[in-house]
Design a protein around this motif. Structure first.
Motif, PDB file in Angstrom:
ATOM      1  N   LYS A  76       0.833  -1.207   0.000  1.00 52.17           N
ATOM      2  CA  LYS A  76       0.000   0.000   0.000  1.00 52.17           C
ATOM      3  C   LYS A  76       0.869   1.260   0.000  1.00 52.17           C
ATOM      4  N   THR A  77       1.944   1.225   0.768  1.00 48.12           N
ATOM      5  CA  THR A  77       2.849   2.383   0.797  1.00 48.12           C
ATOM      6  C   THR A  77       3.442   2.638  -0.583  1.00 48.12           C
ATOM      7  N   GLN A  78       3.856   1.554  -1.250  1.00 49.20           N
ATOM      8  CA  GLN A  78       4.424   1.690  -2.595  1.00 49.20           C
ATOM      9  C   GLN A  78       3.390   2.251  -3.563  1.00 49.20           C
ATOM     10  N   LYS A  79       2.149   1.754  -3.475  1.00 50.24           N
ATOM     11  CA  LYS A  79       1.101   2.264  -4.367  1.00 50.24           C
ATOM     12  C   LYS A  79       0.823   3.736  -4.105  1.00 50.24           C
ATOM     13  N   ILE A  80       0.793   4.114  -2.832  1.00 52.81           N
ATOM     14  CA  ILE A  80       0.554   5.521  -2.489  1.00 52.81           C
ATOM     15  C   ILE A  80       1.671   6.401  -3.045  1.00 52.81           C
ATOM     16  N   LYS A  81       2.908   5.942  -2.920  1.00 49.44           N
ATOM     17  CA  LYS A  81       4.040   6.712  -3.463  1.00 49.44           C
ATOM     18  C   LYS A  81       3.912   6.862  -4.972  1.00 49.44           C
ATOM     19  N   GLU A  82       3.566   5.752  -5.650  1.00 57.97           N
ATOM     20  CA  GLU A  82       3.425   5.808  -7.102  1.00 57.97           C
ATOM     21  C   GLU A  82       2.313   6.771  -7.506  1.00 57.97           C
ATOM     22  N   LEU A  83       1.177   6.674  -6.792  1.00 51.45           N
ATOM     23  CA  LEU A  83       0.057   7.565  -7.118  1.00 51.45           C
ATOM     24  C   LEU A  83       0.415   9.017  -6.827  1.00 51.45           C
ATOM     25  N   THR A  84       1.178   9.249  -5.768  1.00 47.06           N
ATOM     26  CA  THR A  84       1.587  10.614  -5.420  1.00 47.06           C
ATOM     27  C   THR A  84       2.489  11.182  -6.507  1.00 47.06           C
TER      28      THR A  84
END
Length: 103
Positions: A76-84
């Motif tokens: 989830k952290t990786q996805k949030i970073k990518e989306l950011t």
């Protein structure tokens, strides 16, 4: 006299039977106590092993759950970073273009 002798013999025989019955009852009682004690120890041992096994399984489950949770958080952290980063790309391009126009 003969009947007295027969009666005494029968009384002696009956007393012998009563004594044997009492002795057998005591032996049976002691055997029951012995068996009860033996199986009580077996049950206690099995209950202790069961508790240990439950504790091991609980610890394994908690460790596995912790690993799954950590992986989920990392994903989830990786996805949030990518989306950011993707969300900021247009803004960064605008800023870059504005900077280049100023230059």
């Amino acid at each position: 006299t003969e009947t007295d002798a027969t009666v005494k013999r029968l009384q002696k025989f009956i007393a012998q039977l009563i004594k044997e019955k009492k002795d057998l009852g005591e032996q049976c009682s002691e055997m029951c106590k012995s068996i009860e004690k033996k199986y009580k120890q077996i049950i206690e041992t099995m209950e202790e092993r069961h508790k240990i096994e439950i504790k091991k399984n609980t610890e394994k489950h908690l460790a596995a759950e912790k690993i799954r949770r950590e992986k989920w958080i990392d994903n989830k952290t990786q996805k949030i970073k990518e989306l950011t980063v993707k969300g900021l790309e247009p803004e960064l391009l605008k800023m870059t273009n504005a900077h280049q126009e100023e230059i």
